[in-house]
Design an enzyme around this catalytic site. Structure first.
Site, PDB file in Angstrom:
ATOM      1  CB  CYS A   1     -79.052  -6.750  -3.764  1.00  0.00           C
ATOM      2  SG  CYS A   1     -78.216  -6.995  -2.030  1.00  0.00           S
TER       3      CYS A   1
ATOM      4  CG  ASN B   1     -77.692  -1.929  -1.782  1.00  0.00           C
ATOM      5  OD1 ASN B   1     -77.740  -0.924  -0.066  1.00  0.00           O
ATOM      6  ND2 ASN B   1     -76.900  -3.007  -1.784  1.00  0.00           N
ATOM      7  CD  GLU B   2     -75.714  -5.041   2.171  1.00  0.00           C
ATOM      8  OE1 GLU B   2     -76.899  -4.549   3.159  1.00  0.00           O
ATOM      9  OE2 GLU B   2     -75.750  -5.517   1.543  1.00  0.00           O
TER      10      GLU B   2
END
Length: 561
Positions: free
Chosen positions: A148, A279-280
């Site tokens: 994150c 990311n994600e």
């Protein structure tokens, strides 16, 4: 010339004969050890060009001076001043005091104290005990700078790698996105100064023999926060950052960014092979941006394998959409994350048995069993969680033709400064310890094989039948069969294995076992309460009798002819 990247500094004006003191308390204090030497440095100048005395004190929490030295600051120009201080005591919550002696105006910036005994003795280097815990795992890769943190709450606080390389005093400080993310543990003093930047991450990976896996922002801020996105027609700066990073890592010392790397002390390539795009992230917005990144990077660097995102969960509509789209795009590696209860890990040990062998490779990029619930501050690194992860990992190993990489997350947590739990390695200002989860990861990592072999019970993979989970590999270099066995039962279980192939006559198998009560944990006071215990076992012929303790994880290395 003023520093336009970091324009702020402290100006201290002393108008009387009384000394004036400012104190740097570090982050949750400074860990100081008796007999150790510490390197102090500061950028400073005198406004009128005169000379002034600056005394530097290392001060214990109780106010005792543990080490002291003086520096003469002279001239109007900024200069770097340094001195070494030896400590006469140990304190976990020490601080550094700067005592300005005599009248005059002194400007100071970049105040720093570092132990000289760092990893590989590098000035301003990494903490040795923490890196050693990583090195002992013999990891195959290091994913950095995290997840994150790459996205940022908004794009203005995203991680920008170019601002983290070059001279330390030219690295722009920004607010850390974890500064106020969690209301249950706010950290208003949590900022990023980037003393640890991309060069240092590459260097760390090289030091411990791991492949570097940098993750870059793809033009999307965290979708759980601002969900800010860059229009597709404005992605060029983000694309250029990706292309320039590959040049920084692998380019010749004569190239623009390879020259930056060389000037920092590493003329040779860092041999970058993998690069994460986002990311994600999830949804059509991510897929649209990933396509653009993949086309641009593969056009110039076809050898670089890209890691793409399947979103924040292990199933559901968002996951299915991303997985299907990335399969159609023939993505190299897809990153799947799962923070779930221990029961999920046990029931999903066979998750990859049915994955398409012609689809993308899988990166189990972030996973950890949650003893209470995802994001709960009450989660513990207990044995039940570690054992369930071991069971799940037998499925990862059994499907190594699909699961290319795997990594527990998060990696480190400070006992006074954490916001998320569980975490693999815990530390305070003086010491550190590996959790039971750490030792599970380490046993898998240091006991990798070169090829998978079948381990069957009644013609089926051992994945939960009678409470047992298992995987098997052969190490062709050491000529050993390596078994990983998890017994989740409440009682000891006897297992008899028949090996198709000859065991070494009168050989000795090496065995490592871990077991404990389900809620047992390690701690700073008892760092190896749960850790592997090694023993030997006589073997011959092609049969092997094993006694698996209740709720245990065992690794067995069996010599072959």
């Amino acid at each position: 010339m003023e520093n336009t990247v970091n324009p702020h500094f402290a100006r201290v004006t002393v108008n009387s004969s009384t000394d004036f003191t400012i104190t740097n308390e570090g982050f949750r204090g400074m860990g100081i050890k008796e007999g150790q030497s510490y390197a102090f440095s500061v950028w400073a100048r005198r406004e009128d060009g005169t000379s002034g005395t600056l005394r530097v004190d290392i001060v214990s929490k109780e106010g005792k001076i543990l080490g002291s030295s003086e520096i003469q600051i002279a001239g109007k120009e900024w200069k770097n001043y340094s001195v070494n201080l030896a400590s006469k005591g140990t304190d976990a919550k020490a601080s550094v005091s700067l005592v300005f002696k005599g009248k005059g105006v002194t400007d100071v910036d970049m105040i720093s104290l570092f132990p000289q005994d760092t990893w590989k003795q590098r000035p301003g280097g990494l903490r040795k005990d923490l890196v050693q815990l990583l090195a002992d795992m013999k990891p195959g890769f290091v994913r950095f700078p995290g997840g994150c943190i790459v996205e940022g709450f908004g794009l203005d606080t995203r991680y920008q790698w170019k601002k983290t390389v070059g001279d330390i005093n030219q690295r722009e400080m920004i607010k850390n996105r974890w500064n106020d993310e969690f209301k249950h543990r706010p950290a208003p003093d949590y900022y990023q100064t980037f003393g640890l930047g991309f060069y240092e991450y590459f260097q760390l990976a090289e030091d411990i023999g791991a492949a570097p896996l940098p993750i870059l922002n793809c033009g999307m801020a965290c979708q759980f926060n601002s969900a800010e996105v860059v229009p597709l027609n404005e992605l060029d700066p983000y694309l250029q950052d990706a292309l320039d990073l590959i040049e920084f890592a692998n380019g010749s010392a004569q190239s623009k960014w390879g020259k930056v790397r060389a000037e920092m002390g590493h003329p040779e390539s860092f041999n970058l092979k993998y690069l994460g795009i986002g990311n994600e992230q999830w949804g059509p917005q991510y897929i649209d941006r990933y396509k653009i990144f993949a086309d641009a990077i593969h056009a110039r660097y076809p050898e670089i394998k890209l890691v793409s995102s399947a979103g924040p969960t292990a199933d559901g509509e968002l996951f299915n959409f991303a997985s299907n789209e990335l399969k159609e795009l023939k993505a190299d590696i897809v990153d799947e994350h799962y923070y779930q209860k221990p029961e999920w890990f046990l029931s999903n040990a066979g998750r990859y048995d049915s994955y398409d062998r012609n689809g993308p490779r899988i990166f189990a990029g972030e996973y950890a069993a949650q003893s209470v619930a995802t994001v709960s501050p009450e989660n513990k690194n207990n044995w039940l969680c570690a054992m369930s992860e071991a069971a799940f990992m037998t499925g990862l190993e059994r499907n190594a033709d699909v699961v290319y990489m795997a990594s527990y997350a998060p990696l480190f947590a400070h006992t006074d400064g954490w916001q998320w739990t569980p975490d693999l390695i815990w530390f305070d200002n003086l010491s550190s310890f590996g959790t039971p989860n750490y030792y599970v990861q380490k046993l898998f990592s240091v006991n990798k094989g070169t090829r998978i072999v079948s381990l069957l019970s009644n013609s089926h993979a051992v994945e939960g039948e009678n409470g047992l989970f298992a995987s098997a590999v052969i190490d062709d270099q050491s000529h050993e069969l390596i078994l990983k066995l998890v017994n989740t039962n409440q009682q000891t279980t006897n297992v008899e294995l028949e090996v198709k192939g000859s065991l070494k006559r009168n050989g000795q198998a090496r065995v490592w076992k871990m077991n404990a009560q389900p809620d047992a944990v390690n701690s700073l006071e008892n760092p190896q309460a749960i850790a592997p215990k090694e023993s030997t076992l006589a073997v011959s012929g092609n049969k092997l009798a094993l006694v698996l303790d209740k709720q245990s994880f065992s690794v067995v290395r069996i010599p072959l002819k």
